[in-house]
Design a protein around this motif. Structure first.
Motif, PDB file in Angstrom:
ATOM      1  N   ASP A  66       0.813  -1.202   0.000  1.00 33.16           N
ATOM      2  CA  ASP A  66       0.000   0.000   0.000  1.00 33.16           C
ATOM      3  C   ASP A  66       0.855   1.264   0.000  1.00 33.16           C
ATOM      4  O   ASP A  66       0.630   2.183  -0.796  1.00 33.16           O
ATOM      5  CB  ASP A  66      -0.928  -0.006   1.219  1.00 33.16           C
ATOM      6  N   ARG A  67       1.875   1.320   0.837  1.00 31.78           N
ATOM      7  CA  ARG A  67       2.664   2.551   0.953  1.00 31.78           C
ATOM      8  C   ARG A  67       3.739   2.686  -0.112  1.00 31.78           C
ATOM      9  O   ARG A  67       4.151   3.801  -0.428  1.00 31.78           O
ATOM     10  CB  ARG A  67       3.287   2.654   2.353  1.00 31.78           C
ATOM     11  N   ARG A  68       4.154   1.563  -0.696  1.00 27.77           N
ATOM     12  CA  ARG A  68       5.221   1.619  -1.691  1.00 27.77           C
ATOM     13  C   ARG A  68       4.716   1.655  -3.129  1.00 27.77           C
ATOM     14  O   ARG A  68       5.421   2.133  -4.027  1.00 27.77           O
ATOM     15  CB  ARG A  68       6.148   0.401  -1.527  1.00 27.77           C
TER      16      ARG A  68
ATOM     17  N   PHE B  82      -0.602   0.410 -13.131  1.00 23.72           N
ATOM     18  CA  PHE B  82       0.528  -0.197 -12.430  1.00 23.72           C
ATOM     19  C   PHE B  82       1.638  -0.592 -13.396  1.00 23.72           C
ATOM     20  O   PHE B  82       2.811  -0.230 -13.211  1.00 23.72           O
ATOM     21  CB  PHE B  82       0.055  -1.431 -11.645  1.00 23.72           C
ATOM     22  N   PHE B  83       1.301  -1.345 -14.447  1.00 16.75           N
ATOM     23  CA  PHE B  83       2.349  -1.812 -15.351  1.00 16.75           C
ATOM     24  C   PHE B  83       2.935  -0.684 -16.188  1.00 16.75           C
ATOM     25  O   PHE B  83       4.126  -0.717 -16.528  1.00 16.75           O
ATOM     26  CB  PHE B  83       1.825  -2.947 -16.227  1.00 16.75           C
ATOM     27  N   THR B  84       2.137   0.312 -16.495  1.00 14.76           N
ATOM     28  CA  THR B  84       2.678   1.476 -17.208  1.00 14.76           C
ATOM     29  C   THR B  84       3.674   2.218 -16.323  1.00 14.76           C
ATOM     30  O   THR B  84       4.755   2.627 -16.766  1.00 14.76           O
ATOM     31  CB  THR B  84       1.546   2.418 -17.631  1.00 14.76           C
ATOM     32  N   ALA B  85       3.322   2.416 -15.058  1.00 14.68           N
ATOM     33  CA  ALA B  85       4.231   3.086 -14.124  1.00 14.68           C
ATOM     34  C   ALA B  85       5.505   2.266 -13.930  1.00 14.68           C
ATOM     35  O   ALA B  85       6.617   2.816 -13.856  1.00 14.68           O
ATOM     36  CB  ALA B  85       3.536   3.306 -12.783  1.00 14.68           C
TER      37      ALA B  85
ATOM     38  N   ARG C 103       8.760   4.482 -12.716  1.00 16.18           N
ATOM     39  CA  ARG C 103       8.230   5.208 -11.569  1.00 16.18           C
ATOM     40  C   ARG C 103       8.253   4.391 -10.283  1.00 16.18           C
ATOM     41  O   ARG C 103       8.047   4.943  -9.198  1.00 16.18           O
ATOM     42  CB  ARG C 103       6.796   5.667 -11.858  1.00 16.18           C
ATOM     43  N   LEU C 104       8.493   3.091 -10.383  1.00 13.02           N
ATOM     44  CA  LEU C 104       8.465   2.240  -9.194  1.00 13.02           C
ATOM     45  C   LEU C 104       9.827   1.666  -8.833  1.00 13.02           C
ATOM     46  O   LEU C 104      10.063   1.315  -7.669  1.00 13.02           O
ATOM     47  CB  LEU C 104       7.468   1.092  -9.388  1.00 13.02           C
ATOM     48  N   LEU C 105      10.718   1.564  -9.814  1.00 11.30           N
ATOM     49  CA  LEU C 105      12.032   0.973  -9.571  1.00 11.30           C
ATOM     50  C   LEU C 105      13.123   1.798 -10.240  1.00 11.30           C
ATOM     51  O   LEU C 105      12.915   2.337 -11.338  1.00 11.30           O
ATOM     52  CB  LEU C 105      12.093  -0.459 -10.124  1.00 11.30           C
ATOM     53  N   PRO C 106      14.303   1.871  -9.634  1.00 12.04           N
ATOM     54  CA  PRO C 106      15.452   2.478 -10.307  1.00 12.04           C
ATOM     55  C   PRO C 106      15.832   1.657 -11.544  1.00 12.04           C
ATOM     56  O   PRO C 106      15.469   0.472 -11.645  1.00 12.04           O
ATOM     57  CB  PRO C 106      16.556   2.425  -9.249  1.00 12.04           C
ATOM     58  N   PRO C 107      16.569   2.239 -12.493  1.00 11.60           N
ATOM     59  CA  PRO C 107      16.920   1.525 -13.732  1.00 11.60           C
ATOM     60  C   PRO C 107      17.590   0.176 -13.505  1.00 11.60           C
ATOM     61  O   PRO C 107      17.282  -0.795 -14.219  1.00 11.60           O
ATOM     62  CB  PRO C 107      17.863   2.510 -14.438  1.00 11.60           C
TER      63      PRO C 107
ATOM     64  N   PRO D 179       1.390   5.642  -3.888  1.00  7.54           N
ATOM     65  CA  PRO D 179       2.234   6.542  -4.675  1.00  7.54           C
ATOM     66  C   PRO D 179       1.813   6.714  -6.125  1.00  7.54           C
ATOM     67  O   PRO D 179       1.970   7.797  -6.694  1.00  7.54           O
ATOM     68  CB  PRO D 179       3.625   5.895  -4.575  1.00  7.54           C
ATOM     69  N   ILE D 180       1.279   5.664  -6.753  1.00  6.78           N
ATOM     70  CA  ILE D 180       0.900   5.821  -8.174  1.00  6.78           C
ATOM     71  C   ILE D 180      -0.613   5.915  -8.354  1.00  6.78           C
ATOM     72  O   ILE D 180      -1.120   5.892  -9.471  1.00  6.78           O
ATOM     73  CB  ILE D 180       1.482   4.693  -9.048  1.00  6.78           C
ATOM     74  N   GLY D 181      -1.342   6.067  -7.264  1.00  2.00           N
ATOM     75  CA  GLY D 181      -2.772   6.359  -7.358  1.00  2.00           C
ATOM     76  C   GLY D 181      -3.644   5.220  -7.834  1.00  2.00           C
ATOM     77  O   GLY D 181      -4.555   5.428  -8.641  1.00  2.00           O
TER      78      GLY D 181
END
Length: 383
Positions: free
Chosen positions: A218-220, A284-287, A292-296, A224-226
């Motif tokens: 929920d918090r991660r 989610f998958f677009t982010a 937007r969810l993980l560093p490169p 964060p991505i709505g």
């Protein structure tokens, strides 16, 4: 678990857990928000025609889709009936149980902890959960975190051995069920889909963070991505909160459909417990693909794949909680897919911003119906 979508046997609802075992029914998944339905344009729209075919030809009570174009515009679709008892309409972008799409969320949390230096991908499970993973041919000091996320650990799948009670299952009970059976192979020597890998990954998250997996998701990720329509059901919560189509189970190939909407989802836990919508999956998958969810570095690890055709079909490859599949128009889609009693979801997202998800309201046991569902996804991603 696209792994095996096992057919339900018997006529009692309590048999749903042992019969289903397929929290992932693999295929892709994606992301975006959903504007008004476009069902008025059904006659001319290939996606709508594909959904209509799933209802008309394959016997799905309902089918729902959300499709995001490169420019971010989203169209939503429905077909069929939302509740066979009342004949009510299918809720536009209604909530469904997304099964093994949950694995991608669990993998993201683990990889965020890798980026924070709190978990090592090539560190053994015993480093974090000493002595917990032991059994015939099973030793947590030989299993790496990466092997959990990529299904190369050799751990047997607990879902093959569950009892018949549709009740609450503690995650440790799920793991202990698996550990009573021998390993499928030595760590790193092969690939085989196993929900046990992700239950163990969830326990790893809880040990490292000191917080419940649901709270970490929920918090991660969710907030964060709505993802406004995505949540991890609390223990004992068998309901679906928001407008949703009812999910159905067919006990025999020619038997009647039974309403299986309300069921304790705890047997899926980190491998398949989430509830969401097609549009939230698109988002989610677009982010995720957009960084937007993980560093490169961690996203690159997630997209490092091994062959997984036996479970996910021709050309499919499994990364760390995410599947790549070739598209009929060229290129790849990235996602997962999910199967849970009453629902199946398929979908995917592309690197250029396209995304699509399709859900139906009964599990698929017929290969032709599976192909038609995957065709609907291909139609949505290849306009």
């Amino acid at each position: 678990m696209r792994a095996q979508t096992r057919q339900f046997q018997g006529g009692r609802r309590r048999r749903a857990v042992s019969a289903v075992v397929a929290v992932t029914v693999g295929v892709l998944t994606l992301g975006a928000l959903a504007p008004p339905s476009v069902s008025a344009a059904a006659g001319a729209d290939a996606v709508q025609r594909a959904l209509n075919g799933l209802v008309r030809d394959d016997g799905m009570p309902a089918a729902l889709a959300s499709v995001q174009a490169r420019d971010g515009r989203t169209r939503t679709y429905t077909a069929g009936v939302g509740d066979l008892a009342t004949g009510s309409k299918v809720p536009v972008d209604g909530q469904v149980r997304i099964g093994s799409n949950t694995k991608a969320f669990t993998a993201v949390v683990v990889l965020q902890l890798v980026a924070e230096g709190r978990i090592g991908l090539d560190t053994t499970v015993d480093t974090y959960l000493p002595g917990l993973v032991r059994g015939e041919g099973i030793d947590g000091s030989r299993i790496k975190v990466r092997q959990l996320l990529q299904h190369t650990s050799g751990l047997p799948d607990y879902s093959r051995y569950l009892g018949e009670d549709a009740r609450y299952y503690d995650p440790r009970e799920l793991l202990d069920t698996a550990l009573r059976h021998p390993a499928d192979f030595d760590p790193g020597k092969s690939w085989k889909y196993s929900n046990t890998n992700y239950v163990l990954a969830g326990l790893l998250v809880q040990k490292v963070t000191g917080r419940p997996l649901a709270q970490e998701m929920d918090r991660r990720i969710i907030k964060p991505i709505g993802l406004r329509h995505t949540y991890f059901p609390a223990p004992g919560d068998a309901s679906i909160r928001e407008p949703h189509p009812h999910g159905y189970l067919r006990d025999a190939p020619d038997g009647p459909l039974r309403d299986i909407t309300e069921i304790d989802p705890s047997w899926g836990w980190a491998a398949g417990q989430l509830i969401s919508t097609n549009s939230d999956l698109n988002r989610f998958f677009t982010a995720l693909l957009g960084g937007r969810l993980l560093p490169p570095a961690q996203l690159a690890e997630m997209r490092t794949t091994v062959p997984a055709e036996a479970t996910f079909g021709p050309g499919a490859r499994y990364g760390l909680g995410i599947v790549s599949r070739p598209l009929p128009c060229g290129g790849l889609s990235w996602g997962h897919g999910g199967s849970f009693p009453g629902y199946e979801t398929r979908g995917g997202a592309t690197d250029d911003g396209r995304a699509a998800h399709v859900a139906v309201t009964t599990q698929l046991t017929d290969e032709a119906a599976r192909r038609n569902l995957e065709h609907a996804v291909g139609t949505a991603l290849c306009p």
